[in-house]
Design a protein around this motif. Structure first.
Motif, mmCIF file in Angstrom:
data_model
loop_
_atom_site.group_PDB
_atom_site.id
_atom_site.type_symbol
_atom_site.label_atom_id
_atom_site.label_comp_id
_atom_site.label_asym_id
_atom_site.label_seq_id
_atom_site.Cartn_x
_atom_site.Cartn_y
_atom_site.Cartn_z
ATOM 1 N N CYS A 167 -20.188 -0.330 14.495
ATOM 2 C CA CYS A 167 -19.840 1.101 14.500
ATOM 3 C C CYS A 167 -21.007 1.992 14.923
ATOM 4 O O CYS A 167 -20.808 3.169 15.208
ATOM 5 C CB CYS A 167 -19.326 1.527 13.136
ATOM 6 N N ARG A 205 -14.394 10.184 2.649
ATOM 7 C CA ARG A 205 -15.244 10.337 1.449
ATOM 8 C C ARG A 205 -16.706 10.020 1.773
ATOM 9 O O ARG A 205 -17.609 10.638 1.235
ATOM 10 C CB ARG A 205 -14.744 9.435 0.324
ATOM 11 N N ASN A 262 -14.713 6.792 6.872
ATOM 12 C CA ASN A 262 -14.016 7.165 5.650
ATOM 13 C C ASN A 262 -14.376 8.618 5.355
ATOM 14 O O ASN A 262 -15.557 8.972 5.347
ATOM 15 C CB ASN A 262 -14.490 6.244 4.503
ATOM 16 N N ARG A 289 -8.096 7.790 -0.493
ATOM 17 C CA ARG A 289 -9.297 6.934 -0.468
ATOM 18 C C ARG A 289 -10.043 6.996 0.846
ATOM 19 O O ARG A 289 -11.227 6.690 0.911
ATOM 20 C CB ARG A 289 -8.919 5.471 -0.699
ATOM 21 N N ARG A 295 -4.552 -5.776 2.961
ATOM 22 C CA ARG A 295 -4.496 -4.319 2.760
ATOM 23 C C ARG A 295 -5.885 -3.706 2.585
ATOM 24 O O ARG A 295 -6.071 -2.503 2.769
ATOM 25 C CB ARG A 295 -3.623 -3.981 1.563
ATOM 26 N N ASN A 296 -6.877 -4.519 2.191
ATOM 27 C CA ASN A 296 -8.233 -3.987 2.006
ATOM 28 C C ASN A 296 -8.858 -3.532 3.317
ATOM 29 O O ASN A 296 -9.751 -2.689 3.318
ATOM 30 C CB ASN A 296 -9.149 -5.052 1.397
ATOM 31 N N GLY A 336 -21.428 -2.764 10.877
ATOM 32 C CA GLY A 336 -21.756 -4.162 10.627
ATOM 33 C C GLY A 336 -23.075 -4.541 11.268
ATOM 34 O O GLY A 336 -23.450 -4.043 12.319
ATOM 35 N N THR A 376 0.862 -1.187 0.000
ATOM 36 C CA THR A 376 0.000 0.000 0.000
ATOM 37 C C THR A 376 0.891 1.227 0.000
ATOM 38 O O THR A 376 2.124 1.106 0.006
ATOM 39 C CB THR A 376 -0.933 -0.005 1.236
ATOM 40 N N GLY A 382 -15.752 -3.549 0.753
ATOM 41 C CA GLY A 382 -15.713 -2.102 1.007
ATOM 42 C C GLY A 382 -16.628 -1.276 0.120
ATOM 43 O O GLY A 382 -17.325 -0.381 0.603
ATOM 44 N N ARG A 383 -16.645 -1.607 -1.167
ATOM 45 C CA ARG A 383 -17.422 -0.765 -2.083
ATOM 46 C C ARG A 383 -18.922 -0.852 -1.776
ATOM 47 O O ARG A 383 -19.635 0.148 -1.829
ATOM 48 C CB ARG A 383 -17.142 -1.197 -3.524
HETATM 49 N N1 ACO Z 1 -3.561 0.120 -0.746
HETATM 50 C C1 ACO Z 1 -3.486 0.116 -2.070
HETATM 51 N N2 ACO Z 1 -4.441 -0.404 -2.866
HETATM 52 C C2 ACO Z 1 -5.516 -0.938 -2.248
HETATM 53 C C3 ACO Z 1 -5.641 -0.962 -0.862
HETATM 54 C C4 ACO Z 1 -4.607 -0.418 -0.095
HETATM 55 N N3 ACO Z 1 -4.644 -0.385 1.228
HETATM 56 N N4 ACO Z 1 -6.808 -1.546 -0.559
HETATM 57 C C5 ACO Z 1 -7.402 -1.877 -1.716
HETATM 58 N N5 ACO Z 1 -6.621 -1.508 -2.750
HETATM 59 C C6 ACO Z 1 -6.867 -1.673 -4.175
HETATM 60 C C7 ACO Z 1 -7.887 -2.742 -4.462
HETATM 61 O O1 ACO Z 1 -7.271 -4.011 -4.493
HETATM 62 C C8 ACO Z 1 -8.393 -2.316 -5.807
HETATM 63 O O2 ACO Z 1 -7.476 -2.742 -6.788
HETATM 64 P P1 ACO Z 1 -8.002 -3.314 -8.205
HETATM 65 O O3 ACO Z 1 -8.774 -2.214 -8.824
HETATM 66 O O4 ACO Z 1 -6.737 -3.651 -8.908
HETATM 67 O O5 ACO Z 1 -8.857 -4.487 -7.837
HETATM 68 C C9 ACO Z 1 -8.322 -0.791 -5.773
HETATM 69 O O6 ACO Z 1 -7.448 -0.474 -4.692
HETATM 70 C C10 ACO Z 1 -9.650 -0.107 -5.569
HETATM 71 O O7 ACO Z 1 -10.347 -0.778 -4.546
HETATM 72 P P2 ACO Z 1 -11.809 -0.321 -4.162
HETATM 73 O O8 ACO Z 1 -12.327 -1.286 -3.171
HETATM 74 O O9 ACO Z 1 -12.626 -0.046 -5.350
HETATM 75 O O10 ACO Z 1 -11.515 1.093 -3.473
HETATM 76 P P3 ACO Z 1 -12.551 2.099 -2.899
HETATM 77 O O11 ACO Z 1 -12.392 3.385 -3.555
HETATM 78 O O12 ACO Z 1 -13.929 1.531 -2.786
HETATM 79 O O13 ACO Z 1 -12.000 2.278 -1.407
HETATM 80 C C11 ACO Z 1 -12.479 1.518 0.810
HETATM 81 C C12 ACO Z 1 -11.933 1.141 -0.557
HETATM 82 C C13 ACO Z 1 -11.581 2.568 1.400
HETATM 83 C C14 ACO Z 1 -12.486 0.272 1.680
HETATM 84 C C15 ACO Z 1 -13.916 2.078 0.690
HETATM 85 O O14 ACO Z 1 -14.696 1.245 -0.133
HETATM 86 C C16 ACO Z 1 -14.595 2.232 2.020
HETATM 87 O O15 ACO Z 1 -14.254 3.044 2.840
HETATM 88 N N6 ACO Z 1 -15.673 1.465 2.271
HETATM 89 C C17 ACO Z 1 -16.420 1.550 3.500
HETATM 90 C C18 ACO Z 1 -15.741 0.867 4.637
HETATM 91 C C19 ACO Z 1 -16.524 1.115 5.913
HETATM 92 O O16 ACO Z 1 -17.144 2.138 6.084
HETATM 93 N N7 ACO Z 1 -16.584 0.208 6.829
HETATM 94 C C20 ACO Z 1 -17.341 0.543 8.012
HETATM 95 C C21 ACO Z 1 -17.807 -0.559 8.680
HETATM 96 S S1 ACO Z 1 -16.625 -1.311 9.676
HETATM 97 C C22 ACO Z 1 -17.511 -2.060 10.926
HETATM 98 O O17 ACO Z 1 -18.669 -1.892 11.045
HETATM 99 C C23 ACO Z 1 -16.766 -2.944 11.825
#
Ligand code: ACO
Length: 327
Positions: free
Chosen positions: A112, A259, A257, A36, A152-153, A316, A28, A219-220
């Motif tokens: 959360c 965003r 997040n 992001r 990393r996700n 969740g 990452t 995540g998405r």
């Molecule tokens: N570093 C670099 N690249 C990464 C990382 C990282 N840490 N993590 C993912 N990527 C990559 C992915 O593999 C993907 O690559 P690909 O296109 O080659 O497949 C690319 O980045 C884009 O991934 P997306 O999932 O589309 O990224 P997105 O813009 O959606 O951002 C994120 C991901 C930050 C997780 C976002 O979707 C998010 O914040 N979601 C909500 C999470 C949340 O709110 N959770 C709350 C609940 S937690 C609970 O209740 C316990």
């Protein structure tokens, strides 16, 4: 019956894990994480620190601010998905640690959204019975214990922390809690869960090998659902309280997040300057995040008596909600 927030407290462990540190652990980079998510660093507990240890620090700070002794507490509610043990509850451990000799207590699990669910529960108890004079509502999560540090996700998103809000039942005064909207939808196991460790998948060699004791998240999908649910809940509470979005001094969203928070603000609509965000310093601290914000705001004199503050969360379960308070 008027219920007021008399004290706030928060705590984050000393150890800071920066995005640069994470670059050495998974593939990452700082730029990806910041753009992001808005996260620059997160706090990580020492190995000997568990959920109750974080909670205790936050609780003591809230009690100190209010000048209330632990023996005066009627109840302790701890919102957490990372309790010290399955049982006894974290609230029981805290009761003993604080010396809250007259309090009962329990843990509440709504991920959360836990702090909002706990506030609503405390408010219900206190409204129903004036004998509950002081109730301590805590959000505490050691997310570092349930994050897969090779994924990393998810691992870049979370941090550890705790927050506490001390509520007082003040007969004859105006209620600070004006309206609430809470919801759940249990059809979401696929997009956000911690699959093992409960009675469905008890801990075994297999669950450990399959990394089922960690947070699993799409995540998405979560992103889209989070924005829609929080906007809808915020609108409902504003309507119920007959308060316009222009009257709201602060939107305090769960810090998942940057965003997501900006998208919620844009849709309500509300200027970004009125959205409190500290995700850069802490990451997503789950049930603790909204209380950490309120404590920072209170201690920085950003909240004045009479201010309308709109709290909203998503997590969740799925779980979500909003609560409108007048400070
Ligand atoms: N570093 C670099 N690249 C990464 C990382 C990282 N840490 N993590 C993912 N990527 C990559 C992915 O593999 C993907 O690559 P690909 O296109 O080659 O497949 C690319 O980045 C884009 O991934 P997306 O999932 O589309 O990224 P997105 O813009 O959606 O951002 C994120 C991901 C930050 C997780 C976002 O979707 C998010 O914040 N979601 C909500 C999470 C949340 O709110 N959770 C709350 C609940 S937690 C609970 O209740 C316990």
């Amino acid at each position: 019956m008027g219920i007021k927030i008399r004290g706030t407290g928060s705590y984050a462990p000393d150890k800071v894990l920066t995005n640069a540190d994470l670059e050495k652990m998974v593939e990452t980079n700082d730029e990806w994480i910041r753009t992001r998510t808005g996260i620059c660093q997160r706090h990580i507990s020492a190995p000997e620190q568990a959920c109750s240890d974080l909670a205790e620090q936050a609780a003591r700070r809230a009690l100190d601010m209010a000048g209330v002794a632990p023996e005066e507490l009627s109840a302790i509610i701890v919102a957490t998905i990372t309790p010290d043990h399955v049982f006894p509850s974290t609230a029981c451990l805290l009761q003993h640690r604080l010396g809250a000799t007259k309090a009962f207590g329990f843990d509440l699990e709504a991920a959360c959204s836990g702090l909002l669910f706990s506030l609503e529960t405390a408010r219900g108890l206190m409204s129903a019975n004036a004998k509950y004079r002081y109730v301590l509502v805590i959000g505490s999560d050691k997310m570092s214990a349930v994050v897969n540090w090779e994924d990393r996700n998810t691992c870049v998103l979370f941090g550890d922390g705790a927050s506490a809000l001390l509520l007082e039942n003040c007969p004859g005064e105006e209620d600070s809690f004006l309206a609430s909207d809470l919801g759940v939808d249990g059809n979401s196991l696929e997009i956000l869960s911690l699959p093992a460790g409960g009675s469905r998948n008890p801990a075994s060699m297999e669950t450990v090998e399959n990394k089922m004791h960690y947070v699993h998240m799409a995540g998405r999908d979560v992103f889209k659902l989070a924005v829609n649910a929080m906007v809808s809940s915020c609108r409902k509470v504003l309507e119920e309280a007959n308060v316009s979005i222009d009257q709201v001094r602060w939107l305090v969203p769960h810090q998942a997040n940057e965003r997501i928070m900006k998208a919620v603000a844009q849709r309500l609509p509300l200027e970004e300057e009125r959205v409190f965000m500290n995700i850069g310093k802490y990451g997503n601290t789950s049930a603790a995040s909204i209380g950490i914000c309120l404590d920072e705001m209170k201690r920085a004199d950003l909240i004045n008596p009479g201010d309308y503050i709109l709290l909203t969360a998503f997590g969740g379960g799925l779980t979500w909600g909003a609560i409108l308070i007048r400070w």
